[in-house]
Design an enzyme around this catalytic site. Structure first.
Site, PDB file in Angstrom:
ATOM      1  N   ARG A  95       0.795  -1.221   0.000  1.00 42.66           N
ATOM      2  CA  ARG A  95       0.000   0.000   0.000  1.00 42.66           C
ATOM      3  C   ARG A  95       0.833   1.279   0.000  1.00 42.66           C
ATOM      4  O   ARG A  95       0.460   2.253  -0.661  1.00 42.66           O
ATOM      5  CB  ARG A  95      -0.920  -0.012   1.224  1.00 42.66           C
ATOM      6  CG  ARG A  95      -1.938  -1.117   1.096  1.00 42.66           C
ATOM      7  CD  ARG A  95      -2.727  -1.305   2.359  1.00 42.66           C
ATOM      8  NE  ARG A  95      -3.664  -2.415   2.157  1.00 42.66           N
ATOM      9  CZ  ARG A  95      -4.492  -2.867   3.069  1.00 42.66           C
ATOM     10  NH1 ARG A  95      -4.501  -2.324   4.269  1.00 42.66           N
ATOM     11  NH2 ARG A  95      -5.298  -3.862   2.802  1.00 42.66           N
ATOM     12  N   GLU A 152      -5.479  -2.744  16.821  1.00 43.80           N
ATOM     13  CA  GLU A 152      -4.849  -1.612  16.148  1.00 43.80           C
ATOM     14  C   GLU A 152      -4.271  -0.588  17.121  1.00 43.80           C
ATOM     15  O   GLU A 152      -3.345   0.138  16.781  1.00 43.80           O
ATOM     16  CB  GLU A 152      -5.848  -0.927  15.196  1.00 43.80           C
ATOM     17  CG  GLU A 152      -5.173   0.123  14.326  1.00 43.80           C
ATOM     18  CD  GLU A 152      -6.069   0.678  13.232  1.00 43.80           C
ATOM     19  OE1 GLU A 152      -7.116   0.068  12.942  1.00 43.80           O
ATOM     20  OE2 GLU A 152      -5.711   1.723  12.674  1.00 43.80           O
TER      21      GLU A 152
END
Lengths: 249, 628
Positions: free
Chosen positions: B298, B404
């Site tokens: 990404r 996360e």
């Protein structure tokens, strides 16, 4: 005149307060949805009479129509507000809270009932534990998988419950969404072991026979889940179960 | 009789739910706190899949290759021993999800299918249509509900975590939380606390994240003394669609399933995309990275898009927008593999992705950094000891973090489909660690003086009182726009020190202004403005950590890019070429200086930063990332 977005919002300060309608106007911009417009209004909470008021309270989270949080009644229809595009809506846009659940404030309601129902119908697969047992579940044919996937996308948003005439405060009907989950779990090769338990949970009072077959649930489901098919199938399964019970007892 | 030690889990996404499961299975009571019903958590937005080496595609895939891809994908910045365990555990995790009834997509013979994702060459990603996160979240949610039915888990939904309660020694003995309906603050005792509170995308204004992913909870424990690591490493996902309210993710699975990224070769070409012939389209990822093509990681893809839009002026409509094209696939194939997200695109854009290319641009998506967590290294395997109270422990005793909001596994850039894996795995590890912790605990929360709880509750009540008795004129929602503009303006895909200095200066001012807010709602019933006002204050503090880390890190690594310090791979040169070897020597020298974790400690006038060595014993940094 500049284009505007015009809202008529049903408000209520709390469960015991009186409801009232309040109107808001905001500048138009393309590709707004109801939630993005509400976000603008919470920053500029002035009604059409020019009064500064408490910002409207509502639920939202994912903004992608997968979390189920922002269900409300938009122009008379229960749906996810984030996926209700302003350009597709007739104005003034009327927003109301779902009516089948206890009101918290404004457009926010408490849908705990639905989660309780998932407990009631035992909507889970019994596993020995969350550890690896070094093998997969039994194979699932792509056909069965496709059907299961239809039901596994149910996000407990409550639209089907809102639209169902049999689901209301005075009735014990469990409602369409939890019934769909019974079918989902009964169709898993290991979930099938507890099929009877789940069927029994929806056979008594408030169970599947309370469905009045109005077919409203499928019409409003934002995920096009074939809830009436599920109810029909479960109806056959519970009848068979009833007969089995009759002979084994 | 003494009661059993209790654990509080904050956050009911994949990480928090798995931690809850493990603790409940071990026989200890769990209180699970969440801002909303846990089933609505942001994990449901993960689309494309979850990585695990099942090697079912005849590609001789191996767990070692998963380890290598993850470490290199993260540009070597992650502590390596736990990555080994992560990848080793992955196949078992998939099997377990399968047993829990997840509707994984199937091959014709009924076994699990796997697809290709970015930054790897093998088909390693298990998936459930394009709603994998939703399906995994629901499976974990259902298992936790079964324990809830037995009375082993108690949920506090619609509650906001405000702080941890620390005793005289600075050990965590519980939390304070606010009931979001009656807005009352309560203190709760616990012998261990696990945060699984998710990402912080809202700090960048609009992101692909859910509206509750503000990072406020992580910021709160950071302000109470927990260290925060690698804040500057924010993933900008290359394929999102723009919106007023959020940027909606178009899964990496689109690229994995053969999606092609392109722009018209001529700037300002106004023809409809389908009218532009193939030879007048610039497939820049395929041209620049022939080995990986459209499935480069990404960070690489996002920067390539910027190169095309900002430096070559080829963006659609002059913006940072390019085409993601799936129209060469039959509708039936797309419906089956990507239906969920393509329908979403259609809903929100009004355009048909089955016949028109999707318009995408890079958006804030994921935070690799987070609360600093530790691990116990296993001397024999070189990995992490599977169960140990140091695993996923923060720098505050008794406080753990998973998912996360922690800083493990992903280093400087996360590989696609590794987040559902790390959320699950870290929940397991943190849950097990908290159990090991409470088993060995000498002093119980019940032994902690009431004063610790009363004082912390009072501190939180005071914050609420101050915010609801207007002290200034700042609107908390307007402050959020400014915060987003500042972060997207200067702390984004491409960064430079001048801009970062401006960001740091701007954030300082924002922080001061956020102390004098005026809420439009000062009520005591379901007051969302109050909750948001508290969150915006905490978001600004965390934004300073991100900006300062970015300012100090004078190099390019993973998602963090400063053109001034870029070491360019010599074009057309490969291993063995003298030019490449020279580049490699420079790269190694740079690693000696910068291959270190950024550790932030809170201070009243902004974060204090130090750098900490990385354990690179699993895969020493001998080879630079090269996706050509």
């Amino acid at each position: 005149m500049e284009k505007e977005i015009h809202f008529k919002i049903k408000r209520q300060q709390g469960p015991d307060a009186q409801p009232y309608w309040e109107e808001f106007k905001m500048p138009y911009a393309p590709s707004h949805n109801v939630v993005s417009a509400l976000m603008y209004l919470r920053e500029h909470p002035t009604n059409t009479r020019g009064e500064k008021v408490d910002p409207v309270v509502w639920d939202c989270n994912c903004m992608e129509e997968v979390c189920g949080a922002c269900a409300m009644i938009v122009n008379g229809e229960p749906r996810q507000a984030c996926a209700a595009l302003i350009d597709d809506l007739e104005q003034p846009i009327e927003l109301e809270p779902l009516t089948k659940f206890p009101l918290v404030r404004d457009l926010m309601v408490d849908r705990q009932k639905m989660f309780d129902a998932l407990q009631q119908v035992k909507a889970w697969i019994k596993v020995d534990g969350s550890w690896d047992i070094h093998r997969h579940a039994p194979l699932v044919s792509p056909k069965v998988q496709d059907i299961r996937y239809l039901f596994s996308r149910c996000m407990t948003c409550g639209c089907c419950m809102e639209a169902c005439p049999q689901f209301h405060e005075g009735s014990s009907f469990v409602g369409p969404a939890p019934l769909g989950q019974v079918l989902l779990h009964n169709s898993h090769p290991a979930g099938e072991y507890d099929k009877e338990e789940r069927l029994h949970a929806v056979m008594g009072d408030g169970g599947i026979t309370d469905c009045g077959n109005a077919q409203n649930c499928v019409k409003v489901c934002p995920k096009d889940i074939p809830l009436t098919d599920a109810i029909a199938r479960l109806g056959r399964q519970t009848t068979a179960q009833w007969l089995r019970d009759l002979f084994t007892n | 009789m003494a009661t059993k030690p209790k654990v509080i889990v904050v956050g009911g996404g994949l990480g928090g739910l798995w931690a809850t499961l493990r603790i409940a299975e071990s026989g200890f009571p769990v209180d699970l706190f969440s801002l909303f019903p846990v089933k609505r958590s942001h994990s449901c937005c993960a689309q494309g899949g979850i990585n695990a080496v099942l090697d079912v595609k005849g590609q001789r895939d191996s767990i070692w290759q998963h380890v290598v891809d993850t470490i290199k994908g993260g540009d070597y910045l992650a502590q390596q021993p736990p990555i080994k365990n992560l990848c080793e555990a992955a196949p078992g995790i998939i099997r377990t999800y399968d047993r829990m009834g997840v509707t994984f997509s199937r091959t014709p013979e009924g076994s699990m299918d796997q697809r290709l994702f970015g930054g790897v060459k093998n088909r390693r990603t298990a998936f459930a249509g394009a709603t994998t996160g939703q399906q995994l979240l629901y499976a974990a949610d259902e298992q936790v509900r079964a324990f809830e039915a037995e009375g082993k888990v108690k949920k506090y939904e619609e509650w906001e975590f405000l702080s941890v309660v620390l005793d005289d020694e600075g050990t965590c003995r519980g939390i304070t939380a606010m009931n979001l309906v009656d807005m009352k603050v309560h203190a709760f005792r616990a012998d261990a606390v696990i945060l699984g509170t998710g990402g912080l995308g809202l700090i960048f204004g609009r992101s692909t994240m859910s509206t509750n992913s503000t990072g406020a909870a992580a910021s709160r424990v950071y302000q109470q003394g927990a260290r925060f690591a690698n804040g500057e490493f924010i993933q900008f996902h290359p394929t999102a669609m723009k919106g007023h309210d959020k940027n909606r993710l178009m899964s990496e699975a689109c690229r994995g399933e053969g999606g092609r990224i392109w722009v018209p070769k001529t700037a300002g070409d106004t023809r409809a995309p389908n009218d532009i012939p193939e030879d007048e389209r610039f497939f820049f990822l395929e041209e620049w990275y022939p080995a990986y093509g459209n499935t480069v990681p990404r960070d690489v893809a996002s920067r390539a898009i910027y190169r095309v839009t900002r430096h070559m002026g080829l963006g659609l409509g002059g913006e940072d927008v390019v085409y993601l094209d799936l129209t060469h696939h039959p509708r039936e194939f797309l419906e089956k593999r990507l239906g969920g997200i393509l329908d979403m695109y259609q809903t929100f854009s009004g355009e048909d992705p089955y016949t028109q290319p999707i318009k995408i641009f890079p958006s804030t998506h994921y935070s690799m950094g987070g609360i600093l967590v530790g691990y116990e290294k296993d001397g024999e395997t070189g990995g992490m000891v599977p169960v140990h109270p140091k695993n996923h422990a923060s720098t505050i005793g008794g406080l753990f973090a998973c998912g996360e909001c922690d800083s493990a596994y992903h280093g400087a850039n996360r590989l696609g489909a590794n987040s559902l894996l790390s959320a699950t795995f870290s929940g397991i590890v943190a849950g097990d660690a908290s159990v090991a912790h409470v088993k060995g605990i000498k002093k119980r929360a019940d032994d902690t003086a009431d004063a610790a709880y009363d004082n912390e509750k009072k501190r939180q009540d005071d914050i609420n009182r101050k915010l609801t008795s207007p002290t200034g004129k700042e609107n908390p929602f307007a402050l959020h726009h400014e915060l987003g503009e500042l972060m997207q303006g200067h702390v984004f895909v491409e960064r430079d020190n001048k801009g970062l200095d401006q960001a740091i200066e701007g954030l300082k001012k924002l922080r001061e202004r956020s102390q004098s807010m005026c809420l439009d709602d000062n009520g005591t019933w379901s007051n969302q403005s109050l909750s948001w006002a508290r969150q915006i204050q905490d978001m600004i503090v965390l934004a300073e950590v991100i900006a300062k880390g970015a300012r100090l890190r004078d190099e390019c690594r993973g998602s963090h890019y400063k053109a001034e310090f870029e070491l360019k791979i010599p074009e057309g040169k490969f291993e063995g070429d003298p030019e490449f070897e020279e580049y490699k020597a420079k790269w190694k020298a740079n690693n000696d200086k910068w291959l270190k974790a950024t550790i932030a400690t809170h201070a009243d006038d902004g974060p204090e930063i130090e750098f900490k060595q990385i354990d690179t014993s699993v895969l020493p940094p001998e080879k630079p990332r090269d996706y050509r």
